[in-house]
Design a protein around this motif. Structure first.
Motif, PDB file in Angstrom:
ATOM      1  N   ALA A 115       0.839  -1.202   0.000  1.00 53.17           N
ATOM      2  CA  ALA A 115       0.000   0.000   0.000  1.00 53.17           C
ATOM      3  C   ALA A 115       0.870   1.246   0.000  1.00 53.17           C
ATOM      4  CB  ALA A 115      -0.919  -0.004   1.221  1.00 53.17           C
TER       5      ALA A 115
ATOM      6  N   VAL B 167       1.817   3.482  -4.401  1.00 56.30           N
ATOM      7  CA  VAL B 167       1.292   4.818  -4.713  1.00 56.30           C
ATOM      8  C   VAL B 167       2.215   5.499  -5.712  1.00 56.30           C
ATOM      9  CG1 VAL B 167       0.713   7.030  -3.699  1.00 56.30           C
ATOM     10  CG2 VAL B 167       0.173   4.978  -2.472  1.00 56.30           C
TER      11      VAL B 167
ATOM     12  N   SER C 129      -3.452   0.917  -2.346  1.00 56.89           N
ATOM     13  CA  SER C 129      -2.618   1.980  -2.909  1.00 56.89           C
ATOM     14  C   SER C 129      -3.371   2.702  -4.020  1.00 56.89           C
ATOM     15  CB  SER C 129      -1.313   1.411  -3.436  1.00 56.89           C
ATOM     16  OG  SER C 129      -1.521   0.703  -4.627  1.00 56.89           O
TER      17      SER C 129
ATOM     18  N   LEU D  22      -2.672   7.314   4.519  1.00 57.68           N
ATOM     19  CA  LEU D  22      -1.994   6.020   4.584  1.00 57.68           C
ATOM     20  C   LEU D  22      -1.804   5.573   6.023  1.00 57.68           C
ATOM     21  CD1 LEU D  22      -0.284   3.744   3.230  1.00 57.68           C
ATOM     22  CD2 LEU D  22       1.652   5.239   3.532  1.00 57.68           C
TER      23      LEU D  22
END
Lengths: 573, 342
Positions: free
Chosen positions: A248, A252, A332, A368
């Motif tokens: 995750a 990004v 993500s 996040l």
């Protein structure tokens, strides 16, 4: 002749009791689908009585096969007969025993044997074992042994113990555990996957060679069903979470690459990247890995079949890895594209710029951290004070460090290192930023909650059911414990063994004790004289100095016992 | 069993070492999950409606003035050789554009988020450290020295590419042009203005002398100390337009605030009517297929017009409500089928 003028002065006896709790432990572990074999240096009668006294052999067993042939041919014959008796005369299969009638369905390369409805036991003597461990007989030995509920090997040398363990390791995809208390168990303990030494009256050699040691055999139950199970559960959860979190976090940048000209521009602040895995997310998962308990101690012991998921590799396998990786990728994606959609045309509520690199970074970074903290919160089953402190503390530390790094003071000291000055203050006071963070968090977490709930409702695992029971009983308050009682078959047999067989006097006086007894074992690595002591202990004495030691094997409490300390010799059955 | 050695090796009998710390053991039960989903769904629906309606009340007027098509007003400025070109864009408003009105310029296909572009600036110069005026950092290359090897202040690609179109807005009343006052104060972040960027201190009472020995960036028409000679607080590195430009955008399409319309007759907004915008077209974007836009917008508590967020909240809220209903059905069916079996 000279015996008639002797005066009987007395008789000595040695009592070596079984430790307490041994039969219950064995029964419990059998319920947990753990096969238990006894490898002992005692002679046949002693071993059989040990088996009866700890409930491994029962009167109501269909048949007890005793393999005690002295030559290869005899042993082969006995093994074949045993196999035919078990599998039925009509079915003449020489396969590896896997395509049998199954009462439970397992895959063909499963570790676990088909449970035959009838119960059989196999007792094999050391000298026969020496033949049976040869290359051409070992397959049939494994087949027959795995078809039987109980296997007892008596008169085993230490090396043979190790060889039996290795045989199972090679032929079955099983994890082996060897437990013993004497120096002669050391080779077996080292060969098995897990070696357990019982510290006690035999000295510390077994303990020094083992992976785990404790003082009583019955602690094995706790070791496996409580601590082993918890450890597996914690380890698997930890691994899954770590893959998820890092995917995750990292992917990004993959999505951002499409929008920044693939120039490797990071979405986050450099400091965030450094501190993410070390400071912001390390402690909660550490707390979960240390303290998590899916089912508490009493229930773990009460329901041994909770041990099954570990044996079947259910909590972390390729499929689970793929699932948690996929979850990381999807997270993500959501983490990037929701702020992207919002920031495409966003401005602050005073009209100024907000869709700049730094505010974007802060928004995604905050989302996040909140998402992965929520995920570890979902994964944690057992919230101790430490867990609470670590999870909430990590979030608080994130915000503290964020505002500290974006503050004026640190910028004036290191202008080059902290270019994000003012970003946290200017972006996190915007309602739209918090709305984006809230939306991202909910979209990432809710599907997971829904899936888990539906799965637990429609396809509850054993663990789920036991957890519900546990919760219900906790709500009702402390109640009387109904322990499942181990049914001890009352047996005509007592716990004492009496050596009524002819002893070894003739064997010693014949002088045959100085050489290896059978021709077939000469090919064995066993037979090198350097190993002398342990080698021939099972059948003959190796030297006069050891005469006292081995001669009394039939009578003395044997240090070669594997699974339990036994009561020995004294009374007729 | 031995007793002597054991007592010393026994582990502590505390709750921590025996793993019996008091703990909360939650289970995802129906009583928590289904109402939870329902509440979150309804809350999100509410927020979504609020966002969507607010977004609908925000007025936005966007005009592309790059001049790509032949009939657009700024087409003649796209020819390379023309310098100091001015073009006029006219538009009309059918209703009052409620104030305060914000005037943005927008660029698209412009990658301010490119990494090498983004690192190309010298923080020390921009905090007024004159030591770095003479020796700019290497990351500014190739915008650190000019062809005669003079140091550039402020160095770097970001500074060099500063947006230099200027605009003047006139309302057309009865054929005459009435200038609309544009306010350029405080358009950047106050932390940028007050802390992050500092001017070098004047030398011998002259601000320009602080820049002795350096040259202006290659693409700038004027040097940094001439950006706004009327207001010393808007000159040098503290120039508001400069600060707005230096705050790099995250995405390839972005808008940056140019001016606010808050003064005089237009404090309440731009009344309906015809308007004419004079563009001093200096900034070339066609070489990389970029586009320039003008945006007029007003703002609300949620910032500018943003349909995405409102729609996203509505979608997620309704999905949550649907999921809670589905889970309720599944749970009820499972429960009743379980009772039937039992």
């Amino acid at each position: 002749m000279s015996l008639i003028f002797l005066k009987l002065l007395g008789a000595t006896a040695i009592e070596d009791k079984l430790q307490e709790g041994v039969p219950e432990t064995i029964a419990c572990l059998t319920l947990a689908n753990i096969k238990i074999w006894v490898l002992t240096g005692d002679k046949l009668e002693t071993a059989m009585n040990i088996g009866y006294s700890c409930n491994m052999l029962r009167d109501d067993m269909n048949e007890v096969f005793i393999i005690s042939g002295h030559t290869m041919v005899e042993v082969r014959q006995e093994l074949r007969m045993a196999k035919e008796r078990i599998m039925g005369p009509g079915k003449d299969k020489f396969s590896s025993g896997l395509d049998m009638e199954k009462t439970e369905l397992y895959s063909s390369d499963s570790v676990f044997e088909e449970t035959i409805i009838a119960e059989y036991a196999l007792i094999i003597n050391g000298h026969s074992l020496a033949h049976a461990l040869e290359a051409d007989l070992e397959q049939i030995l494994v087949d027959v042994a795995c078809l039987c509920k109980t296997v007892i090997c008596c008169r085993v040398t230490p090396l043979q113990k190790a060889l039996v363990v290795e045989l199972i390791k090679r032929h079955k995809r099983a994890v082996t555990l060897a437990i013993g208390d004497g120096a002669n168990d050391v080779s077996m303990i080292k060969t098995a996957h897990i070696g357990v030494g019982i510290s006690g009256q035999e000295g510390m050699q077994a303990v020094l060679a083992s992976d785990y040691s404790f003082a009583q055999f019955r602690y094995l139950q706790r070791l496996l069903l409580v601590h082993g199970r918890w450890s597996y559960h914690r380890m698997c959860n930890f691994l899954c979470y770590f893959f998820y979190k890092n995917f995750a976090f990292t992917l990004v940048h993959f999505w951002y690459g499409f929008l920044c000209g693939f120039s490797a521009q990071t979405v986050y602040d450099q400091w965030f990247i450094t501190l993410f895995n070390i400071v912001y997310t390390s402690l909660p998962v550490l707390a979960m890995g240390l303290f998590d308990q899916d089912v508490n101690e009493q229930y773990s012991l009460r329901y041994p079949n909770l041990y099954r998921p570990g044996q079947l590799n259910q909590l972390f396998n390729k499929r689970k890895f793929f699932t948690c990786t996929l979850q990381g990728v999807c997270t993500s994606f959501i983490l990037f594209f929701i702020p992207y959609g919002a920031f495409m045309s966003a401005v602050r509520d005073d009209g100024a710029h907000i869709s700049d690199q730094q505010a974007f970074a802060v928004t995604i970074a905050t989302s996040l951290v909140i998402v992965v903290s929520a995920q570890i919160g979902l994964d944690t089953n057992y919230w101790t004070a430490v867990n609470h402190f670590f999870i909430w503390g990590s979030l608080a530390v994130y915000f503290a460090i964020l505002f500290a790094m974006h503050s004026d003071g640190i910028f004036t000291i290191f202008p080059n290192q902290f270019p994000f000055i003012g970003t946290a203050r200017n972006s996190l006071n915007q309602k739209i930023v918090w709305l984006v963070i809230l939306l991202t968090t909910v979209v990432c977490i809710m599907p997971m909650v829904a899936v888990r709930f539906i799965k637990a409702d429609l396809y509850p695992t054993h663990t789920d059911k036991v957890r519900l029971l546990q919760q219900a009983s906790r709500r009702q308050g402390p109640q009387e414990q109904n322990f499942r009682r181990v049914r001890r078959t009352s047996s005509r047999r007592s716990a004492y063994a009496f050596a009524h067989q002819q002893g070894y006097g003739e064997l010693i006086t014949s002088g045959k004790n100085m050489k290896v007894p059978t021709a077939s074992t000469s090919t064995y690595p066993l037979s090198s004289p350097a190993r002398g002591n342990s080698v021939v202990k099972n059948s003959v004495v190796s030297g006069t100095t050891d005469a006292a030691e081995t001669n009394s094997t039939g009578f003395r409490r044997e240090s070669d016992q594997n699974q339990e300390v036994t009561v020995e010799d004294l009374e007729a059955r | 069993m031995k007793n002597e050695g054991e007592a010393s090796e026994q582990p502590d009998n505390t709750a921590f070492t025996q793993q019996q710390l008091p703990a909360w053991q939650p289970i995802l039960s129906a009583g928590i999950v289904i109402p939870g989903f329902l509440i979150i769904g309804l809350a999100f629906l509410g927020i979504g409606i609020g966002l969507f309606l607010t977004s609908q009340t925000i007025q936005v007027l966007e005009m592309d003035y790059t001049g790509v098509e032949k009939d657009s007003p700024c087409f003649q400025c796209t020819i390379q050789s023309v310098q100091n070109c001015t073009c006029e864009v006219t538009f009309s408003l059918s209703a009052l554009f409620t104030g305060p009105v914000f005037f943005y310029y927008g660029l698209s296909n412009y990658f301010q988020n490119f990494r090498k572009y983004g690192v190309s600036k010298d923080y020390y110069q921009l905090t007024g450290d004159t030591q770095y005026f003479k020796s700019p950092r290497d990351v500014c290359f190739p915008y650190s020295h000019d062809s005669k090897n003079n140091p550039i202040v402020p160095c770097g690609a970001i500074a060099n590419s500063m947006f230099n179109d200027t605009f003047e807005l006139y309302q057309i009343i009865n054929g005459t042009k009435k200038k609309v006052p544009l306010d350029g104060k405080g358009i950047s972040w106050w932390t940028d203005f007050n802390i992050k960027y500092r001017n070098p201190s004047s030398v011998n009472g002259s601000f320009a002398s602080a820049f002795d020995g350096t040259v202006k960036p290659i693409n700038w028409p004027k040097a940094a100390y001439e950006l706004d000679l009327t207001d010393p607080n808007n000159n040098g590195f503290l120039n508001q337009d400069f600060l707005v430009w230096m705050r790099r955008a995250a995405l390839p399409q972005f808008r940056k605030l140019y001016r606010r319309i808050t003064e005089g007759d237009y404090a309440g907004g731009l009344p309906a009517g015809n308007y004419s915008l004079t563009v001093h077209y200096n900034y070339p974007v066609l070489s990389f297929d970029g586009r320039k836009k003008l945006v007029f917008s007003n703002v609300s508590w949620m910032g500018g017009k943003n349909d995405f967020l409102g729609i996203a909240y509505l979608v997620v809220g309704s999905l949550c409500v649907v999921m809670s209903v589905v889970m309720l059905i599944v749970y009820a069916k499972f429960k009743f089928s379980d009772d039937d079996d039992a």
